[in-house]
Design an enzyme around this catalytic site. Structure first.
Site, PDB file in Angstrom:
ATOM      1  N   TYR A 135      41.228  34.253  38.201  1.00  9.16           N
ATOM      2  CA  TYR A 135      39.762  34.421  37.163  1.00  9.16           C
ATOM      3  C   TYR A 135      39.169  33.704  36.828  1.00  9.16           C
ATOM      4  CZ  TYR A 135      41.230  39.654  37.620  1.00  9.16           C
ATOM      5  OH  TYR A 135      41.924  40.902  37.924  1.00  9.16           O
ATOM      6  N   LYS A 190      53.050  38.702  45.322  1.00  7.09           N
ATOM      7  CA  LYS A 190      53.346  38.743  45.597  1.00  7.09           C
ATOM      8  C   LYS A 190      53.564  37.317  46.738  1.00  7.09           C
ATOM      9  CE  LYS A 190      51.251  40.454  49.611  1.00  7.09           C
ATOM     10  NZ  LYS A 190      51.553  41.654  49.884  1.00  7.09           N
ATOM     11  N   ASP A 222      52.435  44.913  45.478  1.00  7.15           N
ATOM     12  CA  ASP A 222      51.965  46.139  46.570  1.00  7.15           C
ATOM     13  C   ASP A 222      53.191  47.451  46.502  1.00  7.15           C
ATOM     14  OD1 ASP A 222      53.690  44.924  48.027  1.00  7.15           O
ATOM     15  OD2 ASP A 222      52.916  44.811  50.061  1.00  7.15           O
ATOM     16  N   ASP A 246      46.083  43.393  35.852  1.00  9.23           N
ATOM     17  CA  ASP A 246      44.501  43.795  35.232  1.00  9.23           C
ATOM     18  C   ASP A 246      44.446  45.014  36.071  1.00  9.23           C
ATOM     19  OD1 ASP A 246      42.328  45.112  34.255  1.00  9.23           O
ATOM     20  OD2 ASP A 246      41.083  42.814  35.975  1.00  9.23           O
ATOM     21  N   ASP A 250      46.236  49.429  34.419  1.00 13.64           N
ATOM     22  CA  ASP A 250      45.112  50.491  34.406  1.00 13.64           C
ATOM     23  C   ASP A 250      45.623  51.603  35.433  1.00 13.64           C
ATOM     24  OD1 ASP A 250      43.479  48.848  32.862  1.00 13.64           O
ATOM     25  OD2 ASP A 250      41.578  49.738  34.393  1.00 13.64           O
TER      26      ASP A 250
END
Ligand code: NAD
Length: 356
Positions: A135, A190, A222, A246, A250
């Protein structure tokens, strides 16, 4: 103890007012000062994060934030939109650790889209690194593709990166949070595909040496997404980077059925923090007196625990929230047949009443 109160836009002022009522009922003398932020900041002084608001936030021991944003500002240039205020506060105050508990009170198990036995009693904490990763990494932009089958075409690109110190400091926050809970930490990465996250994994493993009482495991993102909906109660604390955090936070929020129940904290290296509900400014229900104030009230409890050293008051607030839910009081977002529908102000008053 100086608290900056930044109500913001939409339902922000309504829900923050209830949290302030609860803070005032604790019998402590907090110094509270209110300032405009977001759309309200833009209206007051032409910028979503006015200098005076930033200064108040910098001088305070903690910040209680409502929410910012309204569709009517969507046509403003990006730097003037309300959402820039929260990014500006995170950056200026160096709030790099985002703590999002996802708790499902047994009384609300029916509100989740998952089976009650999968989620009832859920109590996990997601810690998201907030100021690094793809980001913020440079360079980024749109350029002419230099090689490969699409050479010569335009391509968009971003840079994923984490410095060692950035990983170490978020790892320390996560291990220390786990020490205060069930002493289990899952680091989500990851590492099988990304160099950045192999490095992340190595550093978290190294920091673990300082916390032998905490059990650490590593999980690919994942698989973590899958496990969060399959068996979320298996987790205690999860720590991950900005982008994975992020998305996972959620998903975890929705396990609980209502975003109106979820608090959050964003902390700097000295545990100074900004506390806000996980939801936005809900312009669709603003001014109707039906917004759920509990996420903001629970954010105030987190503020007492993490920034103000008043864990006993945090416990009092959290117990009071459990009590009002047990009494059957519900704002419309968590209402079910057989419970008692109340508005924002009544819910705030009930929490004050339930404080012991
Ligand atoms: P939202 O979270 O504001 O609302 C999503 C849905 O949840 C809406 O139906 C809303 O009515 C409901 N909801 C949210 N909070 C609630 C509460 N306390 N009680 C009852 N219902 C509640 O998300 P959105 O609609 O995507 O965004 C609205 C605005 O909020 C946008 O301008 C967005 O940029 C902004 N936003 C701000 C923050 C922040 O201030 N940190 C975070 C997310 C979104």
């Amino acid at each position: 103890m100086k608290i900056a109160i930044l109500p913001g836009d939409g339902i922000g002022p309504e829900i923050v007012e209830q949290a302030v009522k609860v803070l005032n009922a604790l019998g402590e003398s907090f110094e509270m000062e209110t300032a405009p932020v977001g759309g309200a900041g833009y209206e007051a002084s032409g910028h979503p994060l006015p200098d005076s608001t930033l200064k108040l936030a910098q001088d305070a021991d903690a910040i209680l934030f409502g929410s910012v944003g309204d569709w009517k500002y969507d046509t403003l240039e990006r730097s003037l939109r309300p959402e820039q205020a929260i990014l500006g506060l995170r950056k200026n105050l160096n709030l790099f650790a985002n703590l999002r508990p996802a708790i499902l009170y047994p009384e609300l198990a029916g509100a989740s889209t998952l089976k009650p036995e999968v989620v009832s009693g859920l109590d996990i904490l997601i810690i998201r690194e907030l100021t690094g990763d793809i980001y913020f990494g440079q360079p980024r932009g749109v350029r002419i593709c230099p090689d490969g089958p699409f050479k010569g075409q335009r391509e968009g690109f971003d840079t994923m990166r984490y410095a060692e110190g950035e990983i170490r400091r978020i790892a320390h926050v996560a291990f220390q949070a786990a020490q205060k809970r069930d002493k289990r930490l899952t680091s989500v990465d990851k590492a099988n595909v990304l160099e950045t996250f192999q490095f992340w994994k190595d550093i978290v493993t190294d920091v673990h040496k300082e916390y032998p009482d905490v059990t650490l495991d590593h999980m690919y993102v994942d698989n973590a997404a899958m496990q969060l909906v399959r068996a979320p109660k298996k987790f205690d604390v999860l720590v991950t980077g900005n982008m994975f955090g992020d998305i996972l936070s959620d998903a975890a929020a929705m396990l609980t059925g209502s975003i109106g129940m979820l608090p959050s904290a964003s902390l700097d290296a000295n545990n100074k923090g900004l506390y806000e509900p996980s939801h936005g400014s809900a312009p669709d229900i603003a001014g109707k007196g039906i917004a759920n104030p509990l996420a903001t009230i629970l954010s105030a409890a987190m503020m007492l625990r993490y920034s103000l050293g008043k864990a006993e008051h945090a416990d009092r607030i959290e117990t009071a929230v459990k009590k009002v839910l047990a009494q059957g009081l519900r704002t419309p977002d968590i209402y079910e047949a057989g419970t008692i529908k109340v508005g924002t102000v009544e819910m705030g008053a009930a929490v004050v009443q339930a404080l012991v």
